[in-house]
Design a protein around this motif. Structure first.
Motif, PDB file in Angstrom:
ATOM      1  N   PHE A   1      11.846  -0.585   6.700  1.00 31.42           N
ATOM      2  CA  PHE A   1      10.815   0.303   7.612  1.00 31.42           C
ATOM      3  C   PHE A   1       9.506  -0.124   7.487  1.00 31.42           C
ATOM      4  O   PHE A   1       9.016  -0.400   6.624  1.00 31.42           O
ATOM      5  N   PRO A   2       8.535   0.355   8.522  1.00 25.52           N
ATOM      6  CA  PRO A   2       9.013   0.517  10.039  1.00 25.52           C
ATOM      7  C   PRO A   2       9.625  -0.535  10.440  1.00 25.52           C
ATOM      8  O   PRO A   2       9.800  -1.753  10.137  1.00 25.52           O
ATOM      9  N   ILE A   3      10.598  -0.104  11.503  1.00 32.17           N
ATOM     10  CA  ILE A   3      11.517  -0.942  12.258  1.00 32.17           C
ATOM     11  C   ILE A   3      10.935  -2.206  12.942  1.00 32.17           C
ATOM     12  O   ILE A   3      11.518  -3.083  12.908  1.00 32.17           O
ATOM     13  N   LEU A   4       9.723  -2.183  13.452  1.00 30.99           N
ATOM     14  CA  LEU A   4       9.113  -3.217  14.077  1.00 30.99           C
ATOM     15  C   LEU A   4       8.035  -3.941  12.987  1.00 30.99           C
ATOM     16  O   LEU A   4       7.122  -4.830  13.535  1.00 30.99           O
ATOM     17  N   GLY A   5       8.022  -3.764  11.866  1.00 26.88           N
ATOM     18  CA  GLY A   5       7.250  -4.270  10.800  1.00 26.88           C
ATOM     19  C   GLY A   5       5.991  -4.393  11.192  1.00 26.88           C
ATOM     20  O   GLY A   5       5.447  -3.119  11.361  1.00 26.88           O
TER      21      GLY A   5
ATOM     22  N   VAL B   1       7.506   6.182   6.053  1.00 25.33           N
ATOM     23  CA  VAL B   1       7.371   5.042   6.946  1.00 25.33           C
ATOM     24  C   VAL B   1       8.410   5.009   7.950  1.00 25.33           C
ATOM     25  O   VAL B   1       8.508   4.639   9.034  1.00 25.33           O
ATOM     26  N   TYR B   2       9.564   5.684   7.809  1.00 24.14           N
ATOM     27  CA  TYR B   2      10.810   5.863   8.550  1.00 24.14           C
ATOM     28  C   TYR B   2      10.580   6.327   9.979  1.00 24.14           C
ATOM     29  O   TYR B   2      11.186   6.101  10.859  1.00 24.14           O
TER      30      TYR B   2
ATOM     31  N   ARG C   1       5.665   6.142   0.879  1.00 17.94           N
ATOM     32  CA  ARG C   1       6.683   5.276   1.336  1.00 17.94           C
ATOM     33  C   ARG C   1       7.881   6.347   1.993  1.00 17.94           C
ATOM     34  O   ARG C   1       8.577   5.783   2.853  1.00 17.94           O
TER      35      ARG C   1
ATOM     36  N   TYR D   1       7.725   5.942  11.784  1.00 19.94           N
ATOM     37  CA  TYR D   1       6.707   5.184  12.600  1.00 19.94           C
ATOM     38  C   TYR D   1       7.331   3.869  13.066  1.00 19.94           C
ATOM     39  O   TYR D   1       8.093   3.129  12.433  1.00 19.94           O
ATOM     40  N   PRO D   2       6.926   3.396  14.446  1.00 21.26           N
ATOM     41  CA  PRO D   2       7.713   1.983  14.657  1.00 21.26           C
ATOM     42  C   PRO D   2       7.079   0.975  14.270  1.00 21.26           C
ATOM     43  O   PRO D   2       7.853   0.018  13.846  1.00 21.26           O
ATOM     44  N   ASP D   3       5.859   0.986  13.765  1.00 24.03           N
ATOM     45  CA  ASP D   3       5.257  -0.297  12.965  1.00 24.03           C
ATOM     46  C   ASP D   3       4.308   0.294  12.141  1.00 24.03           C
ATOM     47  O   ASP D   3       3.595   1.362  12.080  1.00 24.03           O
ATOM     48  N   VAL D   4       3.620  -0.720  11.320  1.00 28.24           N
ATOM     49  CA  VAL D   4       2.865  -0.500  10.453  1.00 28.24           C
ATOM     50  C   VAL D   4       1.541   0.060  10.739  1.00 28.24           C
ATOM     51  O   VAL D   4       0.888   0.958  10.209  1.00 28.24           O
TER      52      VAL D   4
ATOM     53  N   ASP E   1      13.226   1.676   1.816  1.00 29.19           N
ATOM     54  CA  ASP E   1      12.024   1.901   2.553  1.00 29.19           C
ATOM     55  C   ASP E   1      11.172   0.518   3.035  1.00 29.19           C
ATOM     56  O   ASP E   1      10.607   0.609   3.830  1.00 29.19           O
TER      57      ASP E   1
ATOM     58  N   ASP F   1       0.844  -1.310   0.153  1.00 26.81           N
ATOM     59  CA  ASP F   1       0.015  -0.173   0.004  1.00 26.81           C
ATOM     60  C   ASP F   1       0.723   1.274   0.124  1.00 26.81           C
ATOM     61  O   ASP F   1       0.294   2.248   0.058  1.00 26.81           O
ATOM     62  N   ARG F   2       2.272   1.111  -0.131  1.00 24.61           N
ATOM     63  CA  ARG F   2       3.103   2.143  -0.144  1.00 24.61           C
ATOM     64  C   ARG F   2       3.017   2.967  -1.561  1.00 24.61           C
ATOM     65  O   ARG F   2       3.713   4.032  -1.623  1.00 24.61           O
TER      66      ARG F   2
END
Lengths: 333, 362
Positions: free
Chosen positions: B180-184, A300-301, A297, A303-306, B177, A175-176
């Motif tokens: 990332f995100p680092i925690l998937g 995304v850097y 895309r 944020y910790p998770d999706v 990219d 979805d990016r």
């Protein structure tokens, strides 16, 4: 010892030659193009263009129908005069109706999961009837349709008038970034490819781009670095195009620098018209719900998770941000 | 100028044999850990797999370090010799049986993966059972005591070349990219991936402690190929595959070929060939090692027991693949916990022994 090494290298090299032997040419129907359509009654139609092996450069179209795409494909396998093989597939064509009314993602997944599928096959969309288009698919140069298609597509991609979109690339899109595929048209003298169909996040075709818009998109995405483009008042020969859109917290900043090789327009006109063309393209893509440049895309850097990324409103937020465009034109000395 | 006499030739030959054996053990460790990376860690961790895989290797590396230090303190060249020094013959037998059980489980898993690649991966005509029999025939043919390690040693450059081709062809598909995100997809999934990966990837490195040192490099450098292969696979896959795609449920063979799913058919063929070659060599190596450890002999008794074990690996394929996979994966997890306990016990025994020696010296 050295002799054994040479022998092992030779054995490895021979292994590379083994696959051709396993697929004798005239015992397989190597499809060069595969098309998918759906009629008003909900019946799926699948067409394949295969060599006839009778005269050099002659091809035949085989087609089959089914209640589902999988059934239609199974029927196509059964209808084929030889064992159907998709290892040489160059074009995967969806009718506009299929692209607009059903999600293309499951269809592509179905095809990509076939062991014999060539992942480098280009995806295209047509507004014409599939059967009529397939009958027009003849080599435009030489005698091999596959080579002719390769040459044509490569040339159009270099010009930037069609996007690069293979099945493998489309399958790896999450979805990016949104899908964008070339348009293919049936002509009296054959066929033509130009422009692009744009898809939204649900992989439904929601609009089309002209050749000039597709070129501009190619420049912004970095697919095209130089070449001639058409603006409202004339043509500009670009020597170098630098810069691509950048997402900030409240807008999308597009700061581009254009080195012009030759132009029939003054620098101010080029700057204004290029900025306007970029804004128009951005508006069109946003209206179609298509993030063809993969702007989401870039975010995304942080944020910790999706889940956190989705909770912050991405990727749809990228389609709502206003664009700020700045164009710098450097004319030839 | 070097003089070659019977003595130096014998020493060279011995060193060569040791290096071949070490190559084989490194292959077993690499294949076991890479298989876990592809089938367990990456499908759970998704885009966080590039760091979750190296993190999963840490507990195994810690156990390896404890045992290597214990061996050094006891001046023992192999793990079994160290166990004998510290715990007597019973301890040695316990370690030997634990490692034998591990290589037996690994062998079954490798043959299952190999036969699945035959049937579902490259679409060979034949059933799971007929291909298991074919594998058995090939296995019986190559279970020679010295030949197998030598083949592994000779094939090392071909294996590296194939890996390099896959890595280079992945460059054009890579996108930063995707890391990332680092925690998937979420911390829960990543911790589960690391935990399961750690339990399953803890034992393969310990195989390296069962052979005598070659004198080239130390125990730490022996680990590098395994770490490099697993981290490389995880990084390449994470760079080219979206997290959702990595986490999609797949059968065994497609999940083993996940890193090359988007590559050209030539690269996919190279990857499938590499995977099948290494799986076959490791299954053979595991049959040979298990035979050697069970009979405690490298003579014909060891050779015949290796053949019987190879037969058992293939006979296991007559049971449902999913069941074999789950049972033997769980066996490996239990064995790692047992080895973890044993290594702590050995470490403590070494400390006590060191304390006693010091007191006696004082």
């Amino acid at each position: 010892m050295r002799c054994i090494r040479y022998m092992l290298c030779l054995a490895l090299a021979l292994l590379c030659c083994a696959s051709c032997e396993a697929l004798p040419g005239e015992e397989h129907a190597f499809a060069v193009a595969l098309g998918v359509d759906i009629d008003d009654a909900g019946q799926w139609l699948v067409c394949a263009r295969i060599p006839s092996y009778q005269d050099e450069g002659s091809y035949q179209t085989i087609s089959a129908q089914g209640d589902t795409p999988a059934t239609a494909l199974t029927h196509l396998d059964a209808r084929s005069p030889m064992q159907l093989h998709l290892g040489q597939l160059r074009l995967l064509i969806f009718s506009e109706k299929v692209a607009q009314e059903s999600e293309v993602a499951p269809l592509m997944r179905l095809l990509a999961e076939r062991a014999d599928m060539r992942q480098q096959a280009l995806i295209a969309v047509t507004q014409d009837g599939l059967t009529a288009l397939f009958d027009q698919l003849q080599p435009r140069t030489g005698t091999r349709l596959s080579k002719s298609l390769d040459v044509l597509m490569e040339s159009r991609q270099t010009q930037g008038v069609i996007p690069r979109m293979t099945l493998g690339t489309a399958m790896r899109m999450d979805d990016r970034q949104a899908l964008i595929a070339p348009m293919i048209f049936s002509r009296d003298e054959g066929f033509d490819v130009r422009g692009a169909a744009v898809f939204d996040a649900e992989m439904r075709c929601t609009g089309t781009l002209t050749e000039a818009e597709t070129q501009l998109l190619a420049l912004l995405s970095g697919q095209m670095k130089k070449g001639a483009i058409s603006l409202a008042s004339g043509t500009v020969d670009i020597q170098a195009f630098r810069g691509s859109p950048r997402v900030t917290s409240d807008s999308i900043v597009c700061d581009v620098c254009v080195n012009v090789a030759r132009a029939e327009l003054p620098a101010d006109t080029i700057r204004d018209e290029l900025a306007e063309a970029i804004l128009n393209l951005a508006g069109k893509l946003q209206a179609a719900g298509c993030d063809a440049l993969g702007l989401a895309r870039q975010t995304v850097y942080s944020y910790p998770d999706v889940t956190a990324w989705h909770d912050a409103g991405w990727p749809s937020r990228a389609l709502a941000l206003p664009w700020r465009v700045k164009v710098t034109v450097q004319m030839p000395a | 100028m070097t003089t070659h006499n019977a003595q130096t030739r014998a020493a060279d030959r011995l060193l060569g044999e040791k290096m071949c054996r070490r190559s084989m053990l490194q292959l077993l460790a690499c294949v076991g850990a890479a298989r876990t990376t592809l089938t367990v860690v990456l499908p759970l961790a998704g885009s966080a797999g590039w760091w979750a895989v190296p993190a999963s290797l840490l507990p195994g590396a810690a156990v390896y370090a404890i045992l290597a230090l214990t061996m050094r303190s006891q001046k023992a060249e192999t793990l079994t010799a160290c166990a004998r020094k510290l715990l007597g013959r019973t301890g040695e037998a316990a370690v030997r049986w634990l490692m034998t059980a591990f290589v037996l489980a690994e062998g079954v898993l490798n043959v299952t993966a190999l036969v699945s690649l035959f049937t579902d991966g490259i679409g060979t005509e034949g059933t799971h059972r007929t291909l298991a029999l074919l594998t058995l025939a090939a296995l019986l043919f190559c279970l020679d005591r010295d030949g197998l390690p030598r083949a592994v040693y000779l094939l090392r450059w071909i294996t590296r070349g194939m890996l390099a081709i896959i890595a280079v062809s992945s460059l054009s598909l890579a996108s930063a990219d995707r890391l990332f995100p680092i925690l998937g997809s979420g911390a829960d999934n990543v911790w589960t991936a690391i935990w399961r990966g750690a339990v399953m990837m803890g034992l393969p490195p310990l195989l390296l402690l069962t052979s005598e040192p070659t004198g080239r490099g130390n125990r730490a450098t022996d680990l590098l190929p395994m770490v490099g292969v697993c981290a490389g696979i995880a990084l390449v896959t994470a760079l080219i595959m979206p997290g959702q795609m990595m986490q999609a449920r797949r059968a065994l063979a497609p999940s083993l070929l996940t890193p090359v799913m988007a590559h050209s058919s030539v690269v996919r063929l190279i990857a499938a060939s590499l995977m099948m070659m290494t799986l076959f060599l490791s299954a053979s190596g595991e049959a040979q090692l298990a035979g050697h450890w069970l009979t405690n002999a490298g003579n014909s008794a060891g050779k015949w027991s290796a053949r019987v074990i190879g037969g058992l690996f293939c006979a296991a394929q007559f049971v449902d693949t999913g069941r074999i996979w789950s049972v033997f994966s769980k066996t490996n997890q239990i064995l790692f916990l047992a080895v973890l306990a044993a290594s702590i016990f050995l470490g403590l025994a070494a400390l006590i022994s060191y304390g006693r020696r010091k007191r006696c010296g004082a």
